[in-house]
Structure formats: C-alpha cells, structure tokens
Design a protein around this motif. Structure first.
Motif, PDB file in Angstrom:
ATOM      1  N   THR A  77      -1.025  -4.419  -0.782  1.00  0.00           N
ATOM      2  CA  THR A  77      -0.923  -3.885   0.588  1.00  0.00           C
ATOM      3  C   THR A  77      -1.628  -2.426   0.629  1.00  0.00           C
ATOM      4  OG1 THR A  77       0.982  -5.252   1.051  1.00  0.00           O
ATOM      5  CG2 THR A  77       0.664  -3.504   2.495  1.00  0.00           C
TER       6      THR A  77
ATOM      7  N   ASP B 217      -1.976  -8.182   6.598  1.00  0.00           N
ATOM      8  CA  ASP B 217      -1.117  -8.542   5.430  1.00  0.00           C
ATOM      9  C   ASP B 217      -0.182  -9.741   5.770  1.00  0.00           C
ATOM     10  OD1 ASP B 217       0.369  -6.595   3.189  1.00  0.00           O
ATOM     11  OD2 ASP B 217       1.579  -8.346   4.184  1.00  0.00           O
TER      12      ASP B 217
ATOM     13  N   ASP C 245       2.504 -11.102   4.575  1.00  0.00           N
ATOM     14  CA  ASP C 245       3.933 -10.736   4.784  1.00  0.00           C
ATOM     15  C   ASP C 245       4.263 -10.231   5.802  1.00  0.00           C
ATOM     16  OD1 ASP C 245       4.549 -11.896   2.098  1.00  0.00           O
ATOM     17  OD2 ASP C 245       4.377  -9.819   1.077  1.00  0.00           O
TER      18      ASP C 245
HETATM   19 MG   LIG Z   1       2.162  -6.548   0.018  1.00  0.00          MG
END
Ligand SMILES: [Mg+2]
Ligand SMILES: Nc1ncnc2c1ncn2[C@@H]1O[C@H](COP(=O)(O)OP(=O)(O)OP(=O)(O)O)[C@@H](O)[C@H]1O
Ligand SMILES: O=C(O)C1=C[C@@H](O)[C@@H](O)[C@H](O)C1
Length: 241
Positions: free
Chosen positions: A77, A93, A95
C-alpha cells in the motif's frame, strides 16, 4: 502469461500505442530511450524530499495495470501509493475497495462473514479493478495466494512481488493489531508459517523486487527500475524472435 511489453514513457497513456500493443512490429519498435533527466539531477531530486516528484526519472513503463503482491506489512500500500504518484497513475488498494463496497473493515468482514467470503469479495474487487486501465493496484496479502485471483492478476496486470525478509516485515506488522490473520495467541509462529507457505507462490509474479532498507522511496525507485528492465528485456526478446 506475462502481459505484452506495452511500453510507454513514464506517466503517458498513449491510446494509439495501446491499439498497437499486440502487434509484433510494435513490440520491436519500442526502443529503450535515453533518460531525459541527468543522473545527478535525478539524484538531487530523489534526495530533496521523500515525497517530491521525479524519484523515478524517465523510465519505460508499460500501459495497463500494475499490481503489487506480497506478504502483509511488506509495503504494497505504502509503496504502491507513492509509485502511482510518481507515474501519474490512479492508485487503488483492494483492501480499501472491499471496505468501501461492504461498509466493513477487513477485520469486521473476516469476523462476520469468514475468510472464504472475504476471498470471494477480494476476487470480485480485483476483477472489477483490472479493466485494462493504467492503474497501480496494491493487493491484499492473500489475494495472490488464491488461484482465481492470481489467474486474473497474472492475465491482466504486470505483477510485482515485493519481497522482504521475515524479521523486517514481522517488526512492521507487530505494530498494528488490525490484521485478522494475526489475531492469534502466537502471531510470530503464524506469520512464519504464512511466510514459508506463500513465498514460493508470490515468486510466480512477473517481477520480483527485494525491498530496500531505509525509506519507502528507495523501494519505489527499485520497483520503477525493475519495471524498466522488464520492459527492455521483453523488447529485446521481441527483436530476437
Ligand atoms: Mg495494504
Ligand atoms: N520502508 C519502510 N520503512 C519503514 N516502515 C515501512 C516501510 N514500508 C512500509 N512501512 C510501514 O509498514 C507498515 C505496513 O505497510 P503497508 O500497509 O504498506 O503494507 P502492506 O503490504 O500493504 O500490508 P497489507 O497486506 O496488510 O495491506 C506501514 O505502517 C508502513 O508505514
Ligand atoms: O495476508 C492476508 O491474507 C491478508 C492481508 C491483508 O492485506 C488483508 O487482505 C487481510 O487481512 C488478509
């Protein structure tokens, strides 16, 4: 299958080049070009400020999605966001996208729906994000481990394994308790098991980059150089064939 060597200058998204991308002659025509910024200028720019532009001077970058894979805490990230800024590309990202779509945190999603449903959601999110656009995608640590998502990533993105040594990344993940897989009585043991199981799978990525010691930006520079080398080696192959 690695993506075709669809090279563009840093930050460029040339639609005509995209149209030509499957043509063998187009592959052969993509020459590594001289850097437009002097090495000393690049060094100055890099050392000026961690977040300043031009950490990545005039390298070859392919069109299409670039996805970072690797173990939690390695910096997908953090590095992905900075790489995207350097290349002038949108950053996503997986997530975060799962959290946005579900209105739950990753930990909450695991708790309420279990890992299998999380993985299905992760696969859907990655499938949606990899639509051919020139994005930088930081994946969740387990995304590349499941067959379905890995196939999508390998087919539709240039995948980059950020590889770190165990102690460095374990020290990072210990700082936060937000990672559901590490909410266990012995996180070190669990992390070690994940490290051993997963590394051979991450190694299947198109490019492998050892993370740099020190600031995040050193790793960003390494990733950019690795992409450049990859494109050039693909172009060289295209010329020989
Ligand atoms: Mg990450
Ligand atoms: N070069 C670095 N030096 C020091 N800390 C770093 C470095 N790179 C990343 N970190 C820190 O490590 C932590 C984990 O990084 P990050 O969240 O980017 O990892 P990740 O690979 O995306 O993990 P996950 O798979 O859990 O999403 C963050 O707190 C980040 O600031
Ligand atoms: O390594 C993993 O399996 C995970 C990593 C995180 O990014 C999250 O996707 C989630 O915590 C699972």
């Amino acid at each position: 299958m690695p993506p075709e060597p669809r090279a563009a200058r840093k930050g460029q998204t040339d639609p005509a080049q995209r149209d030509r991308r499957n043509s063998p002659t187009a592959k052969a025509a993509v020459e590594p070009q001289a850097k437009t910024q002097s090495q000393s200028g690049a060094k100055k720019a890099a050392s000026k400020k961690a977040s300043s532009a031009n950490l990545v001077p005039a390298l070859l970058v392919p069109n299409g999605p670039i996805a970072l894979v690797g173990l939690m805490g390695v910096g997908k990230t953090t590095v992905g966001r900075r790489l995207a800024k350097e290349l002038g590309r949108p950053f996503y990202d997986s997530d975060d996208e799962i959290e946005k779509a579900s209105g739950r945190t990753v930990a909450g999603y695991f708790r309420d729906h279990g890992e299998d449903e999380f993985r299905a959601g992760e696969r859907r999110v990655i499938d949606r994000l990899l639509d051919g656009s020139d994005i930088i995608l930081a994946t969740g640590g387990g995304a590349f481990i499941q067959d379905g998502a890995r196939d999508i990533l390998q087919d539709r993105a240039l995948t980059i394994f950020l590889k770190g040594d165990f102690e460095t990344i374990f020290a990072r993940v210990r700082k936060k308790d937000t990672r559901p897989l590490l909410k266990v009585p012995n996180p070190r043991e669990t992390f070690e098991a994940l490290y051993k199981e997963r590394y051979p799978i991450y190694e299947q990525a198109h490019i492998v980059v050892n993370i740099a010691k020190g600031p995040h930006d050193r790793t960003v520079q390494r990733v950019a150089k690795a992409i450049d080398h990859y494109v050039k080696s693909q172009n060289a192959k295209a010329r020989v064939l």
